[in-house]
Design a protein around this motif. Structure first.
Motif, PDB file in Angstrom:
ATOM      1  N   ILE A  26       0.827  -1.311  -0.014  1.00 39.14           N
ATOM      2  CA  ILE A  26      -0.032   0.112  -0.114  1.00 39.14           C
ATOM      3  C   ILE A  26       0.809   1.261  -0.003  1.00 39.14           C
ATOM      4  N   CYS A  27       1.892   1.232   0.889  1.00 35.64           N
ATOM      5  CA  CYS A  27       2.651   2.419   0.911  1.00 35.64           C
ATOM      6  C   CYS A  27       3.418   2.707  -0.425  1.00 35.64           C
ATOM      7  N   TRP A  28       3.886   1.684  -1.204  1.00 34.55           N
ATOM      8  CA  TRP A  28       4.819   1.947  -2.378  1.00 34.55           C
ATOM      9  C   TRP A  28       3.578   2.210  -3.480  1.00 34.55           C
ATOM     10  N   LEU A  29       2.333   1.766  -3.492  1.00 29.45           N
ATOM     11  CA  LEU A  29       1.305   2.108  -4.287  1.00 29.45           C
ATOM     12  C   LEU A  29       0.867   3.602  -4.147  1.00 29.45           C
ATOM     13  N   TYR A 126      14.348  17.346  -5.664  1.00 28.33           N
ATOM     14  CA  TYR A 126      14.567  15.836  -5.383  1.00 28.33           C
ATOM     15  C   TYR A 126      14.848  15.775  -3.798  1.00 28.33           C
ATOM     16  N   MET A 127      15.278  16.694  -3.053  1.00 32.87           N
ATOM     17  CA  MET A 127      15.293  16.484  -1.672  1.00 32.87           C
ATOM     18  C   MET A 127      13.886  16.447  -0.964  1.00 32.87           C
ATOM     19  N   LEU A 128      12.972  17.213  -1.523  1.00 30.56           N
ATOM     20  CA  LEU A 128      11.384  17.131  -1.056  1.00 30.56           C
ATOM     21  C   LEU A 128      10.914  15.653  -1.387  1.00 30.56           C
ATOM     22  N   GLY A 129      11.149  15.410  -2.678  1.00 34.16           N
ATOM     23  CA  GLY A 129      10.562  13.856  -2.877  1.00 34.16           C
ATOM     24  C   GLY A 129      11.183  12.773  -1.929  1.00 34.16           C
ATOM     25  N   GLY A 130      12.746  12.955  -1.586  1.00 36.78           N
ATOM     26  CA  GLY A 130      13.123  11.982  -0.705  1.00 36.78           C
ATOM     27  C   GLY A 130      12.782  12.089   0.656  1.00 36.78           C
ATOM     28  N   PHE A 131      12.282  13.434   0.883  1.00 38.74           N
ATOM     29  CA  PHE A 131      11.629  13.741   2.225  1.00 38.74           C
ATOM     30  C   PHE A 131      10.473  13.033   2.430  1.00 38.74           C
ATOM     31  N   MET A 132       9.674  13.027   1.444  1.00 42.15           N
ATOM     32  CA  MET A 132       8.384  12.533   1.371  1.00 42.15           C
ATOM     33  C   MET A 132       8.425  10.855   1.730  1.00 42.15           C
ATOM     34  N   VAL A 133       9.627  10.224   0.923  1.00 38.45           N
ATOM     35  CA  VAL A 133       9.732   9.153   1.251  1.00 38.45           C
ATOM     36  C   VAL A 133      10.194   8.556   2.485  1.00 38.45           C
ATOM     37  N   ILE A 134      11.035   9.461   3.277  1.00 37.27           N
ATOM     38  CA  ILE A 134      11.572   9.159   4.432  1.00 37.27           C
ATOM     39  C   ILE A 134      10.316   9.458   5.441  1.00 37.27           C
ATOM     40  N   PHE A 135       9.601  10.387   5.215  1.00 39.90           N
ATOM     41  CA  PHE A 135       8.496  10.604   6.096  1.00 39.90           C
ATOM     42  C   PHE A 135       7.353   9.575   6.245  1.00 39.90           C
ATOM     43  N   ILE A 136       7.010   8.773   5.032  1.00 45.79           N
ATOM     44  CA  ILE A 136       6.007   7.807   4.811  1.00 45.79           C
ATOM     45  C   ILE A 136       7.039   6.541   5.709  1.00 45.79           C
ATOM     46  N   SER A 137       8.114   6.342   5.275  1.00 42.57           N
ATOM     47  CA  SER A 137       9.115   5.267   5.838  1.00 42.57           C
ATOM     48  C   SER A 137       8.605   5.285   7.364  1.00 42.57           C
ATOM     49  N   SER A 138       9.152   6.478   8.132  1.00 38.88           N
ATOM     50  CA  SER A 138       9.236   6.632   9.342  1.00 38.88           C
ATOM     51  C   SER A 138       7.677   6.584   9.932  1.00 38.88           C
ATOM     52  N   ALA A 139       6.669   7.181   9.489  1.00 41.14           N
ATOM     53  CA  ALA A 139       5.447   7.109  10.015  1.00 41.14           C
ATOM     54  C   ALA A 139       4.975   5.400  10.068  1.00 41.14           C
ATOM     55  N   LEU A 140       5.386   4.914   8.776  1.00 38.65           N
ATOM     56  CA  LEU A 140       4.745   3.331   8.991  1.00 38.65           C
ATOM     57  C   LEU A 140       5.654   2.671   9.935  1.00 38.65           C
ATOM     58  N   LYS A 141       7.013   2.909   9.956  1.00 39.17           N
ATOM     59  CA  LYS A 141       7.637   2.017  11.035  1.00 39.17           C
ATOM     60  C   LYS A 141       7.333   2.208  12.476  1.00 39.17           C
ATOM     61  N   VAL A 142       7.269   3.804  12.802  1.00 42.90           N
ATOM     62  CA  VAL A 142       7.109   4.280  14.064  1.00 42.90           C
ATOM     63  C   VAL A 142       5.685   3.491  14.556  1.00 42.90           C
ATOM     64  N   THR A 143       4.785   3.755  13.358  1.00 43.37           N
ATOM     65  CA  THR A 143       3.339   3.386  13.996  1.00 43.37           C
ATOM     66  C   THR A 143       3.223   1.821  14.318  1.00 43.37           C
ATOM     67  N   GLY A 144       3.817   1.086  13.268  1.00 42.33           N
ATOM     68  CA  GLY A 144       3.940  -0.427  13.372  1.00 42.33           C
ATOM     69  C   GLY A 144       4.566  -0.733  14.872  1.00 42.33           C
ATOM     70  N   ASN A 145       5.642  -0.176  15.106  1.00 43.87           N
ATOM     71  CA  ASN A 145       6.260  -0.516  16.452  1.00 43.87           C
ATOM     72  C   ASN A 145       5.398   0.012  17.634  1.00 43.87           C
TER      73      ASN A 145
END
Length: 352
Positions: A26-29, A126-145
């Motif tokens: 879902i995240c990658w979608l 590019y940095m904004l796009g990367g930040f978006m990906v890191i934000f999604i990654s962090s949100a998913l990881k932290v929420t899952g934990n």
């Protein structure tokens, strides 16, 4: 190895993996959808679109899982927040500096905007796009934990309470058992006709505590019968002028509750209740309705000696109620005019 538990453990592990795979899918979608939307809004050629999506997702995947497996567990999870932020910024800068020349050589023949190797706008983009990906990654990881830790804490709390309850049920109060056996011995010595009944009540009491109360739910009729047996055995050691009342209003049939809930209040009433001449010792009131029950105890207390009405029993009861009857119970205590009032209201069908 416990081979019996292995299939269940494998099934649980498999379900967790599928759950994680679904979340990542879902995240990658979402990331792909946002990327395609951006490219469509910039009206790039179809071939360029395919190439750019492939390059972007490759970079995003590296950033996503670098944050997931390296930055979060080693820095954010260890409360090294400033270092984590610094490494995230460094990652974004490296990402922008590496991707910019790659895009330049791929698209310079097709995209007239690609005139220089580095441009401020592209680096920020590019940095904004990367930040978006890191934000999604962090949100998913932290929420899952967080969800996993909450579930683990609840499981540990449940196991702890189960162990405490098992311990409480595995040992009958030695003082109560000693007095009851002495009273039964006295009845037997006098060849009282009440002796067999007393022995039977003690047998039923111990059987319920050690075996029948192991179930998640028990019938209300059995729970009340258990309380009656306990009261009858308590009466053996009390003087005749002691007044113990158990008033029941409503039908017990077809109702179920978690075991030993009301019993804690009964034991507490006997523990602290005064037995004085011309005074009501203890009164129990049970009112059963279609959706709930209300159980209350009233016992006299000493006016010259401070009583502690807390203790392990009541604290254990509070924790069990919060686990088994979350938002479906009300427990209150009140002391007035030399009496202690305890009231427990339970709604049937506890939340699991």
């Amino acid at each position: 190895m416990n081979w019996t538990a292995t299939p269940l453990a494998l099934l649980e592990l498999s379900m967790k993996k599928w759950y994680q795979i679904t979340l990542h899918f879902i995240c990658w979608l979402v990331i792909i959808t946002i990327t395609l939307y951006y490219l469509q809004s910039n009206q790039l050629l179809n071939f360029n679109k395919f190439v750019d999506v492939t390059i972007a997702l490759s970079f995003y995947a590296v950033i996503f899982y670098f944050n997931w497996y390296v930055l979060i567990p080693n820095y954010l999870a260890r409360n090294r927040i400033l270092l984590y932020i610094a490494l995230v910024l460094a990652t974004l800068v490296v990402f922008a500096l590496v991707r910019s020349p790659l895009d330049f050589y791929v698209f310079k023949e097709f995209n007239p905007n690609m005139k220089i190797l580095y441009s401020y706008e592209r680096l920020v983009q590019y940095m904004l796009g990367g930040f978006m990906v890191i934000f999604i990654s962090s949100a998913l990881k932290v929420t899952g934990n967080y969800i996993r830790n909450e579930r683990l804490n609840k499981e540990l709390e449940t196991q702890k309470l189960t162990a405490e309850l098992a311990y409480l049920k595995s040992q009958v109060n030695p003082h109560f058992l000693f007095n009851t056996l002495n009273n039964i011995y006295s009845l037997a010595y006098k060849q009282s006709p009440e002796t067999p009944d007393a022995i039977m009540k003690l047998s039923l009491l111990m059987r319920y505590m050690l075996y029948e109360s192991n179930d998640t739910l028990v019938s209300l009729e059995k729970e009340v019968e258990h309380i009656h047996n306990f009261i009858d055995l308590q009466k053996l050691r009390l003087r005749e002028h002691t007044s113990i009342k158990f008033n029941i209003k409503g039908s017990l049939a077809g109702k179920s509750i978690a075991p030993m809930m009301m019993m804690t209040l009964v034991e507490n009433a006997f523990k602290h209740g005064l037995v004085s001449k011309n005074e009501i010792g203890i009164t129990f009131n049970l009112e059963v309705k279609e959706t709930c029950l209300q159980f209350s105890t009233i016992n006299n207390i000493s006016t010259h000696k401070k009583k502690d009405f807390g203790g392990i029993g009541l604290e254990n009861l509070r924790r069990r109620l919060n686990l088994l009857y979350l938002n479906r119970h009300k427990l209150s205590f009140e002391e007035k005019e030399g009496a202690f009032y305890a009231t427990l209201k339970l709604y049937f069908q506890p939340i699991k």
